[in-house]
Design an enzyme around this catalytic site. Sequence first.
Site, short mmCIF file in Angstrom:
data_model
loop_
_atom_site.label_atom_id
_atom_site.label_comp_id
_atom_site.label_asym_id
_atom_site.label_seq_id
_atom_site.Cartn_x
_atom_site.Cartn_y
_atom_site.Cartn_z
N CYS A 169 8.31 -27.40 -42.56
CA CYS A 169 8.14 -26.99 -43.95
C CYS A 169 7.70 -25.54 -44.11
CB CYS A 169 7.16 -27.94 -44.65
SG CYS A 169 7.79 -29.64 -44.72
N VAL A 170 6.84 -25.06 -43.23
CA VAL A 170 6.44 -23.65 -43.29
C VAL A 170 7.63 -22.76 -42.95
CG1 VAL A 170 5.02 -21.88 -42.20
CG2 VAL A 170 4.00 -24.05 -42.88
#
Length: 232
Positions: A169-170
């Site tokens: 997700c990052v």
Amino acid sequence: MSDQLQDALEAAFTEARRRYAERGFQRRVGFGSRPALINVDLANAWTRPGNPFTCENIDDQIIPGVQKLLSAFRRNRLPVVHVTTCYQVADRNDPYTDMGLWHCKIPVEAVPEDRPDLWAIDSRIEPIPGEQVLVKKRASAFHGTYLAGFLRAAGVDTILVTGVTASACVRETICDGLADGFRTIAVRECIGDRIPGAVLWNLFDIDAKFGDVESVDTCVDYLDGLRTAAAA
């Protein structure tokens, strides 16, 4: 992560950086003039023990680092976005689930909408009035959300990204942020994962291709410097 694994990775990255530099990679995107903080999935299901998504180094490194960044953003009255993930239809057999096909790979059904205790932002970095809380359905905080529009309306040109996970997700948020025209900064001490080595590898690769990896202290100095420059 063991010292042996870290030493092996660092040795590999030293050679990889040399090769990238020869080919013109690892350029700097730099800080702009109007930053926003994007905290990705720093919610209880990722930051507290006992969940499939629980990550490492939360208590001793990531939360303290994010607290330091939050203080700098708040005293400089700059925009903050807290991102989390949950699903209205967490039944894997329902053809109309908002999980899409992601549940075929990972247990996203572990964060159903009717369990806000799981997807609520960690109380140690709890949002304050005026800060956005954005719910996403996929890895990237930009995919299918209003994030880019919100940032542009606020005049933002730079995003400082923290959170979990470095490998999903990052990383996806940083890639999409650059694609959408924002200067992307990954805050080194504030990014985590579940798997040993994943953070080091992904930060190395992000720094080579998609954004600048900078320390918390460098980012805080930049934020406070904006106030000084504005006063001058």
